[in-house]
Design an enzyme around this catalytic site. Structure first.
Site, PDB file in Angstrom:
ATOM      1  N   THR A  47       1.024  -1.306   0.138  1.00 58.36           N
ATOM      2  CA  THR A  47       0.118  -0.192   0.031  1.00 58.36           C
ATOM      3  C   THR A  47       1.463   1.520   0.001  1.00 58.36           C
ATOM      4  O   THR A  47       2.054   1.307  -0.158  1.00 58.36           O
ATOM      5  CB  THR A  47      -0.971  -0.099   1.541  1.00 58.36           C
ATOM      6  OG1 THR A  47      -0.408  -0.016   2.531  1.00 58.36           O
ATOM      7  CG2 THR A  47      -1.656  -1.116   1.344  1.00 58.36           C
ATOM      8  N   LYS A  72       6.578   2.781   2.134  1.00 60.11           N
ATOM      9  CA  LYS A  72       7.480   3.592   2.212  1.00 60.11           C
ATOM     10  C   LYS A  72       7.597   4.085   3.757  1.00 60.11           C
ATOM     11  O   LYS A  72       7.896   4.707   4.865  1.00 60.11           O
ATOM     12  CB  LYS A  72       8.026   4.621   1.730  1.00 60.11           C
ATOM     13  CG  LYS A  72       9.024   3.765   0.446  1.00 60.11           C
ATOM     14  CD  LYS A  72       9.331   5.426  -0.443  1.00 60.11           C
ATOM     15  CE  LYS A  72       8.755   5.532  -1.407  1.00 60.11           C
ATOM     16  NZ  LYS A  72       8.779   4.649  -2.187  1.00 60.11           N
ATOM     17  N   GLU A 126      13.877  -4.111   0.954  1.00 55.22           N
ATOM     18  CA  GLU A 126      14.514  -3.480  -0.202  1.00 55.22           C
ATOM     19  C   GLU A 126      13.613  -2.884  -1.356  1.00 55.22           C
ATOM     20  O   GLU A 126      14.364  -1.844  -2.153  1.00 55.22           O
ATOM     21  CB  GLU A 126      14.770  -4.595  -0.464  1.00 55.22           C
ATOM     22  CG  GLU A 126      16.185  -4.875  -2.416  1.00 55.22           C
ATOM     23  CD  GLU A 126      17.028  -4.221  -1.670  1.00 55.22           C
ATOM     24  OE1 GLU A 126      17.073  -3.156  -1.892  1.00 55.22           O
ATOM     25  OE2 GLU A 126      18.808  -4.741  -1.301  1.00 55.22           O
ATOM     26  N   ASP A 152       8.429  12.106  -2.625  1.00 51.93           N
ATOM     27  CA  ASP A 152       9.050  10.824  -2.080  1.00 51.93           C
ATOM     28  C   ASP A 152      10.666  10.298  -2.650  1.00 51.93           C
ATOM     29  O   ASP A 152      10.796   8.968  -1.655  1.00 51.93           O
ATOM     30  CB  ASP A 152       8.130   9.874  -3.949  1.00 51.93           C
ATOM     31  CG  ASP A 152       8.573   8.449  -4.118  1.00 51.93           C
ATOM     32  OD1 ASP A 152       8.509   7.338  -2.672  1.00 51.93           O
ATOM     33  OD2 ASP A 152       9.444   7.506  -4.540  1.00 51.93           O
ATOM     34  N   LYS A 210      12.780   7.752   0.562  1.00 57.50           N
ATOM     35  CA  LYS A 210      13.656   6.605   0.301  1.00 57.50           C
ATOM     36  C   LYS A 210      15.430   7.143   0.458  1.00 57.50           C
ATOM     37  O   LYS A 210      15.662   6.361   1.325  1.00 57.50           O
ATOM     38  CB  LYS A 210      14.037   6.770  -1.358  1.00 57.50           C
ATOM     39  CG  LYS A 210      12.639   6.515  -1.881  1.00 57.50           C
ATOM     40  CD  LYS A 210      12.628   5.981  -3.763  1.00 57.50           C
ATOM     41  CE  LYS A 210      11.726   5.614  -4.376  1.00 57.50           C
ATOM     42  NZ  LYS A 210      11.687   6.117  -5.982  1.00 57.50           N
ATOM     43  N   GLY A 265       7.674   1.198 -11.490  1.00 58.61           N
ATOM     44  CA  GLY A 265       7.571   0.718 -12.376  1.00 58.61           C
ATOM     45  C   GLY A 265       6.845  -0.931 -11.157  1.00 58.61           C
ATOM     46  O   GLY A 265       7.462  -1.433 -10.823  1.00 58.61           O
TER      47      GLY A 265
END
Ligand code: ADP
Ligand code: ASP
Ligand code: MG
Length: 838
Positions: free
Chosen positions: A580, A603, A630, A702, A706, A820
Site C-alpha cells: 500500500t 515507504k 529492499e 517520495d 527513500k 514500475g
C-alpha cells in the site's frame, strides 16, 4: 562370547523413510557411505504396514474374513513389488518373494483362527504384527547385498530379550547385552553390516513380544547401549527434533542439541517423534543420539546427548498429550488422613493405568490426576471401590471425571532455577484466552504440565511456543522451508504484478502460496492458498474499482481484524507484504506480533516518524521476525542489500548520492527529448511509474522518503522534516484535488519548457538528485553536465553512488530501472524468497 572392538554406528530407518523401493535404496546409500565403520541397521516396517496389520488383526477377530484376505493380498503385492524393484532376478529375489508369500499366507491362516475364536490376545497380535519389521529388514538386507554390501539379517528375537509384556514389552538389559554380543560381535568384526528388525524382541519363553508403538527407536538405543556404540542415527521424515510438533506449530524449529533428559521427557509426554522409553537405555551413557533428516543425509539434525547448550533457552520444546481425562477425588474427610494419596494411586496402578499428571491442593481437600480418556471409567470404578467405606461415611464426596482434555507439557532443563517460567506460560495462555484446568511441575523442574480443554490444545502450544520465542532457536533455521504463506496488504498494481510471479516460483523443496489479500474494505483468505486463476479474477475485479469485501469469498474487515483473522490460522512461515502507500504502522505491528514476517514496498510506515520505525523493529525483534525493505528504495535494484554487504564486510559507507526516482528520471528524459510536461507525466502515469498521487513524486517527498531510509542506514538521526527538499509541484497546485491537478497539467508546460531550454543552452540536463550522509540529506533539482554519469540515465533508471572507505576515489555505482510494478514486484519477490529460505 565375542568382543566388539570398534564401537559400531547404529542406524535406525523409520517407516516413513522406508515407504517404497526408492526409500530403501536411499537408506542403502546412506549405509554404504558409512563404510568401513562397523554398522548395525535397525528398520521399522514400511510406512503404514504396522497400522494395516493391526487393523487386520482387529477385523479378523470380528470375523471380517473378506477384509482380511483383501488386506493381506495388498500388503503382499506391495512388498513383492518393492522386492522386485530392489533385487535383480535370481535366487536372492526368489527367496525373498517366497518369504513374503509365506508371511501373508500365514496372516490369512492366523486370521482364520482368530475369526473362529473371536479372541485377540496381545500375544497373537504381536506375532502377527512383527512380520512388518521382519519383512522390511529382509528387503533392506537384500537391497544392501545387491548393492555390494556385506550384510547379514539377524532376527531381533535372537538379540532383544524382554519381560514378555506383549504389546508393550520392556527389554532386559543384561540378557540382551549377552545375546547381542554373541550374535552381533562376530559379524561386526568381519565388517558385515547387521540388519535387525526393530520393534520386537523375545519374551522369556522365546515368543515374539513387541516393545510398543514406535518401538524401533528403542531397539536402536538399546543396541547402542549393549554394544557400547557412540552414535545412533535415527533417520526420520523431519529435519530433527523440533521445538514442537510441526503439524500443530507451523513455525517449529530444529533444536540443534537437547539434553537426553529433556528429550526423554518430551518423548514420554507425547512428542510423537521418539518412542516414550527410547532414551532410558542411554540416559547415563555417553552416546550421541541424532534425529536426522532422511531427505538430507549431510545434515546432523538434532543431537541428543548429555551436553548442555542453548542455555539462553530455559524452555526448549513442548508437546501435548491429547485424549486425557482428569479424575478428582474430593472430600473434607481427606484432611490429614494419611494414605489417601497412596490408596488412590494404588487403585489406579492396580488397573494398569498410567497417570501422567498429579496435583494435590495443599488444603488436601482434593487429589486430581490425569489418565488416558479411555481408561477413565475403569479408573473411576476402581477408586469408588477402594474408597467405598469413606464414600459411605461421606468423608469422600466421590470421584469426578472430566474428559475431552489435553495435557500440554513444556520442557527445558533451564527451567530449574529460572524464575518466572510458569508465570510466562500462564500469561501466554491467558492472553490467548485459554483456561488452565490443572497444572503440575515435576520436582526436577524439567517439565511443567498443564491440563487444558482439548479444543484449546493446538492454540495453547502455539501461544507458549511464541512466548518463549522458540522459533528463534538454532538461529531461526526454518523447519519446514518447503512452505511459505504470503498475505498481501494492498492489491493494486504492484500486488497484481507480484501475485503471478509468486505463483510461478518453482523450486525444489519450496512452495510459495498467497493465502490472503487485504485491502481497505476487507479480505479474501484461503488457508489452502488462492489459485492463480482466482488471484487473476480478483485482480481484474479490483482494477475495475471493486473491493475485496464484496468480491467472491470476500469478507468485510478492518485491517486489524483482517490480521487477527489471518493470524488465527496455522500458517507456515507467514509473510505479510505491504504494497500500500498508507501509514500502516499499526497493522504491521499487529502482524509482527502475530508472528508474521513483513516485507515492505511501502515507504510510509518507516518514514513518518522515527518512533514508528523503532517500534516496528522492536516488534520484529521481540518475535524473531524480520522486516525487509529492499523494494522501498530502487525498486528491484539491490541497494539495501549492497549497503548491508558493505557494512557486514567491515566497510563504512560515508555517502550515498543518486537519482532514486524512476518517475522523475523518466519525466526528465522525456522533457529532454522535447516532450511537454503534461504529456510526459501522463505517459508516466499510464505506465504505472508514479505513486498514486504523482505530486508525491513531483514534490520530492517520495525521493526524500527513500533518502531517509538510506540515511537511517547510515546513522542519520533526523526526520522527514529535517530534509531539505526542493518541490517541483507548481505553485498553487498542492491544494488541488488529484482530479483537478491532473486536468490542469497543461498549464505548467510552458514554464517547464523554459527550464529545460535554459539548461540545454549550457550543455546541461536536469536531474532530481538526493545526497545522503549520516549528518545531512538534501534532495532537489540539479543541472548536471551532459557528459556526467547521471546525465546518461535512461527511462526509469535509478542510480546510486556509494562512497565508502574502500570505494573512495572510485565510488561504487548501481544503475538500473527503478520504477514500475514489474521491477518493484521483483524486488519484493527477492525479499520473500529470502524469508522462504530459498
Ligand atoms: P519414524 O519414521 O522414525 O517412526 P516418527 O513418525 O515416529 O518417525 O516421528 C517423526 C514424526 O514425528 C514427524 O513426522 C512429526 O510429524 C512428528 N513429531 C511430533 N512432534 C515432533 C517434534 N517435536 N519434533 C519432530 N517431529 C515431531
Ligand atoms: N512399526 C512400528 C510402529 O509403527 C514400530 C516403529 O515404527 O518403530 O509403531
Ligand atoms: Mg516412530
Amino acid at each position: 562370547m565375542g568382543r566388539v572392538s570398534q564401537p559400531p554406528h547404529i542406524h535406525k530407518f523409520g517407516g516413513a523413510s522406508l515407504a517404497n523401493a526408492a526409500g530403501v535404496q536411499h537408506a542403502v546409500q546412506i549405509v554404504l557411505a558409512y563404510r568401513p565403520a562397523p554398522q548395525v541397521v535397525v528398520v521399522s516396517a514400511m510406512g503404514g504396514v504396522t497400522d494395516a496389520l493391526l487393523d487386520t488383526a482387529a477385523r479378523a477377530a470380528r470375523g471380517d474374513v473378506e477384509h482380511v484376505s483383501g488386506a493381506a493380498a495388498a500388503l503382499r503385492a506391495r512388498h513383492a513389488e518393492t522386492a522386485r524393484a530392489l533385487v535383480p532376478r535370481g535366487a536372492q529375489l526368489d527367496e525373498l518373494l517366497t518369504a513374503i508369500d509365506a508371511a501373508f499366507a500365514e496372516v490369512e491362516r492366523l486370521a482364520g483362527g482368530l475369526g473362529v475364536l473371536r479372541e485377540l490376545t496381545p500375544r497373537s497380535v504381536d506375532y502377527l504384527v512383527a512380520r512388518g519389521e521382519r519383512l522390511s529388514a529382509r528387503l533392506f538386507a537384500a537391497a544392501l547385498a545387491a548393492a555390494g554390501g556385506r550384510v547379514a539379517y539377524v532376527d531381533a528375537t535372537d538379540i532383544v530379550q524382554t519381560d514378555g509384556t506383549y504389546g508393550n514389552a520392556s527389554p532386559d538389559l543384561r540378557r540382551t547385552e549377552r545375546s547381542a554380543r554373541r550374535a552381533l560381535a562376530p559379524l561386526l568384526a568381519r565388517g558385515t553390516v547387521a540388519v535387525v528388525p526393530g520393534f520386537l524382541g523375545a519374551s522369556p519363553d522365546g515368543q515374539v513380544a513387541t516393545l510398543g508403538r514406535g518401538g524401533s527407536d528403542l531397539t536402536a538405543t538399546l543396541l547402542a547401549r549393549v554394544l557400547g556404540a557412540r552414535e545412533v542415527s535415527l533417520w526420520k521424515d523431519v529435519p530433527g527434533l523440533l521445538t514442537a510438533d510441526p503439524r500443530i506449530v507451523p513455525d517449529a524449529r530444529v533444536v540443534p542439541q537437547v539434553h537426553v533428559r529433556e528429550a526423554a521427557e518430551l518423548a514420554y509426554y507425547g512428542a510423537k517423534v521418539l518412542h516414550p522409553r527410547a532414551l532410558i537405555p542411554v540416559i547415563k551413557r555417553n552416546v550421541a543420539i541424532r534425529v536426522r533428516p532422511f531427505a538430507d543425509p549431510t545434515s546432523l539434525g538434532t543431537e541428543i546427548s548429555r551436553r548442555r547448550t542453548l542455555e539462553q533457552y530455559p524452555v526448549k520444546a513442548l508437546s501435548a498429550i491429547p485424549g486425557q481425562a482428569l479424575l478428582t477425588v474430593t472430600g473434607s474427610g481427606m484432611l490429614g488422613v494419611p494414605g489417601i494419596a497412596a490408596r488412590t494411586f494404588a487403585a489406579v496402578h492396580h488397573e494398569g493405568i498410567s497417570v501422567s499428571l498429579i496435583t494435590q491442593a495443599s488444603s488436601e481437600h482434593s487429589i486430581c490426576f490425569s489418565v488416558p480418556a479411555e481408561s477413565a471409567t475403569r479408573a473411576r470404578h476402581s477408586l469408588e471401590e477402594t474408597f467405598q467405606p469413606e464414600i459411605t461415611r461421606q468423608e469422600i464426596d466421590g470421584v469426578e471425571v472430566r474428559t475431552g482434555l489435553a495435557t500440554l507439557v513444556v520442557v527445558g532443563l533451564g527451567m530449574a532455577g529460572t524464575p518466572g517460567i510458569a508465570a510466562r506460560v500462564f500469561s501466554a495462555l491467558a492472553d490467548a484466552g485459554i483456561n488452565v484446568i490443572a497444572t503440575a511441575q515435576g520436582s526436577s523442574e524439567l517439565n511443567l504440565s498443564l491440563v487444558v480443554d482439548g479444543k484449546d490444545a493446538a492454540r495453547a502450544q502455539r501461544a507458549v511456543h511464541a512466548a518463549f520465542q522458540l522459533a528463534k532457536i538454532g538461529g531461526g533455521a526454518v523447519a519446514h522451508p518447503e512452505r511459505t504463506d504470503v498475505v498481501l496488504l494492498g492489491f493494486g498494481q504492484i500486488g497484481q504484478a507480484l501475485a503471478p510471479m509468486i505463483a510461478k516460483v518453482k523450486r525444489r523443496g519450496l512452495s510459495l502460496r498467497i493465502v490472503g489479500l487485504i485491502d481497505r474494505t476487507g479480505l479474501v483468505f484461503d488457508a489452502q492458498g488462492l489459485s492463480p486463476r482466482r488471484l487473476a479474477a480478483l485482480g481484474a475485479a479490483k482494477a475495475k474499482g471493486g473491493s475485496l469485501a464484496k468480491a467472491a469469498g470476500g469478507r468485510r474487515a478492518s485491517a486489524a481484524d483482517a490480521i487477527a483473522f489471518v493470524a488465527g490460522h496455522a500458517l507456515a512461515n507467514p509473510i505479510l507484504v505491504d504494497v500500500t502507500a498508507d501509514d500502516t504502522t499499526e497493522t504491521l505491528k499487529a502482524a509482527l506480533s502475530a508472528g508474521m514476517h513483513v516485507v515492505l514496498a511501502n515507504k510510509r510506515p518507516i518514514t513518518t516518524d522515527r518512533r514508528h520505525y523503532d517500534e516496528l523493529r522492536a516488534a520484529a525483534q521481540a518475535r524473531g521476525r524480520r522486516l525487509l525493505l529492499e523494494a522501498t528504495v530502487g525498486a528491484g535494484l539491490p541497494i539495501i542489500d549492497t549497503y548491508q554487504k558493505l557494512a557486514e564486510s567491515g566497510d563504512r559507507v560515508t555517502k550515498i548520492e543518486g537519482c532514486p526516482s524512476g518517475t522523475l528520471g523518466y519525466l526528465f528524459g522525456e522533457l529532454g527529448r522535447g516532450a511537454s510536461f503534461s504529456a510526459a507525466l501522463r505517459r508516466a502515469i499510464a505506465k504505472g511509474y508514479p505513486e498514486p498521487d504523482p505530486r508525491d513524486d513531483l514534490s520530492g517527498k517520495d525521493v526524500a522518503r527513500k533518502a531517509l531510509i538510506l540515511g537511517r542506514l547510515l546513522g542519520f538521526a533526523g526526520e522527514l522534516d529535517d530534509i531539505a527538499v526542493e518541490s517541483l509541484v507548481p505553485e498553487g497546485a498542492e491544494r488541488l484535488t488529484l482530479d483537478r491537478f491532473l486536468a490542469s497539467l497543461e498549464e505548467f508546460d510552458a514554464a517547464w519548457a523554459r527550464r529545460i531550454a535554459a539548461a540545454r543552452a549550457r550543455s546541461r540536463v536536469l536531474r532530481y538528485r538526493a545526497i545522503v550522509t549520516p549528518r545531512r540529506i538534501r534532495v532537489g533539482l540539479v543541472a548536471v553536465d551532459a557528459s556526467s554519469p547521471m546525465a546518461s540515465l535512461n527511462g526509469t533508471d535509478n542510480q546510486f553512488i556509494f562512497t565508502t572507505m574502500r570505494y573512495k576515489k572510485n565510488p561504487l555505482v548501481i544503475t538500473g530501472p527503478g520504477a514500475g510494478p514489474a521491477v518493484t514486484a521483483g524486488g519484493i519477490l527477492n525479499d520473500v524468497l529470502k524469508l522462504a529460505g530459498a
